[in-house]
Motif scaffolding. Structure first.
Motif: not given
Ligand code: CAO
Length: 440
Positions: A239-246, A388-394, A400-404, A431-435
């Motif tokens: 299982t590969q874990f990852d995140e997308a800024d949505v 998805a959760k709002m998280q501080p992203v550098w 910046e608050p971003r939905l991850i 792809v999900l970060s830039d529709t």
């Protein structure tokens, strides 16, 4: 010619219980085939056929008490050999020289003493069958097990280690049914030696520790359980874990949500994920393949049918949305809504759940940060989506608050390498970060 077969001279055994019927009406039997097993306080023995023939009628039942001279069955003989007659005319057979106690019987590989003019052919020491479906037999435990020769033979034929079987007969004697139940349990659990060589799950009485209630699994639970178990043990999972800024995607989704609300169509995150998966499958065709049953070839699919795991009160089902590449987001949202309703109302047909290329299991509406979904074979990968959760992203200068959105991709390592697994989720995340990339 019909002949009556009686209990022969069985030594000091009087009024012993019939514990096993080893033949039934219509059976063709040979000389020395065991007919019934009887059990006294001290030993178990089998009574063999004095001659060959066809069993016409069995005259004893399980639990009957029999003694020398009692009628066992009527045999239609195939020979005119007068050697066998009524017991009164027979020379008395020698009684077992040393009557084994039940304990002694259990401790010896040959628990059945010779009981009749023709010795019982107990074969506990026969070599294990090469086709044994279960794990290696522990010969010492097998020899010690308390069972009649025919049950031993039966267990040998099926490759069952008698040492692992619990006896439910008198004095914990192992019966034929015990062996059958052991096999049933082993097959149901898929363990207990059938290939894995692990000990079977013990049968526990949970009520000894407190109040319990037993409820039958639903048909869906049982079927899903079988598939998941098969896939869990046969597919080498990673299982590969990852995140997308949505963040931007969610802004767009909310605008669409408002737009289509009046049409009764709910545009959820899932439809974007379906489209993004199609882009990733096009980029990485190995993820849109299946191993053939020989394991020698990969079958690449040129279509894009996506399975969606749907949670219903009766259990998990996976309807398949066909040709996702050719449908708009709105069409997908509408179809997904209908499929979820059909799934929850048990209206899905088997064909609605077949032909998938890749599955998405979304638990985002419920919660959780990550999980390890089980590949829906013969597909080779599955995407798990968490909340998805709002998280501080550098951003290089400030947070910046971003939905991850957390992503968990499980894949079949026979088909997909770790590097490709990471490339797939990285691509998906982009792809999900830039529709706009969905349009590419
Ligand atoms: N992050 C944050 N919120 C999310 C989200 C995510 N990843 N995914 C959905 N949500 C939100 C939705 O926006 C919706 O919010 P609103 O009600 O405010 O609009 C809410 O959660 C409920 O969404 P949903 O679950 O109804 O819709 P969906 O399209 O996301 O999912 C379906 C549809 C059928 C997949 C889902 O209902 C379901 O059954 N999920 C369970 C699947 C499952 O059991 N998987 C496990 C398989 S292994 O045992």
């Amino acid at each position: 010619m019909e002949k009556e077969i009686f209990v022969p001279d069985i030594g000091d055994f009087e009024s012993v219980e019939v514990v096993e019927l080893l033949v039934k009406s219509g059976d063709v039997i040979n000389v020395e085939d065991s007919l019934i097993s009887v059990e006294s306080d001290k030993a178990t023995m089998e009574i063999p056929a004095p001659e060959a023939g066809v069993v016409k009628e069995l005259k004893v039942n399980l639990g009957d008490k029999v003694s020398q001279g009692n009628l066992i069955l009527v045999l239609e003989t195939t020979s005119n050999d007068p050697a066998v007659a009524a017991p009164a005319e027979e020379p008395p057979a020698p009684a077992p020289s040393a009557e084994p106690t039940a304990k002694a019987a259990a401790a010896t590989p040959q628990p059945a003493p010779t009981a009749a003019p023709t010795p019982v052919k107990a074969t506990p020491a026969a070599p294990p069958s090469k086709a044994s479906p279960t794990a290696k037999i522990d010969e010492v435990a097998f020899a010690k097990a308390y069972a009649t020769p025919s049950v031993r033979k039966f267990a040998r034929e099926l490759g069952v280690d008698l040492g692992k079987v619990e006896g439910t007969g008198r004095k914990k004697r192992i019966t034929r049914e015990d062996v059958q139940n052991f096999i049933k349990r082993t097959l149901t659990q898929g363990i207990g030696g059938a290939g894995l060589g692990v000990a079977p799950m013990p049968e526990l009485d949970f009520s000894q520790w407190g109040e319990i209630e037993t409820k039958a699994l639903t048909k869906i639970n049982k079927l899903t359980g079988q598939y998941l178990h098969r896939n869990w043990v046969t597919v080498p999972h990673v299982t590969q874990f990852d995140e997308a800024d949505v963040t931007d995607l969610e802004v767009f989704r909310k605008s669409m949500l408002a737009e289509y609300k009046d049409n009764g169509i709910k545009i959820t995150m899932l439809v974007f994920l379906m489209k993004a998966i199609v882009s990733a499958l096009k980029e990485f065709p190995r993820f849109n393949a299946s191993l053939d049953t020989s394991g020698e070839n990969l079958i690449f699919k040129k279509y894009f049918h996506i399975g969606i795991a749907v949670d219903t009160p009766d259990g998990l089902v996976v309807p398949v949305v066909r040709d996702v590449d050719r449908k708009t987001l709105v069409e997908l949202a509408s179809e997904l809504g209908e499929l979820s309703v059909q799934a929850r109302n048990k209206k899905l047909k088997p064909s609605d759940m077949q032909g998938g290329c890749f599955t998405i299991s979304s638990l985002g509406g419920i919660g959780g940060t990550k999980f390890t979904p089980i590949v829906n074979s013969p597909e080779v990968a599955i995407l798990g989506v968490s909340r998805a959760k709002m998280q501080p992203v550098w951003n290089g200068e400030s947070f910046e608050p971003r939905l991850i959105l957390p992503l968990s991709l499980s894949y079949d390592h026979r088909v997909v390498d770790g590097a490709d697994g990471a490339r797939f989720t990285t691509f998906l995340s982009r792809v999900l970060s830039d529709t706009r990339r969905l349009l590419l």
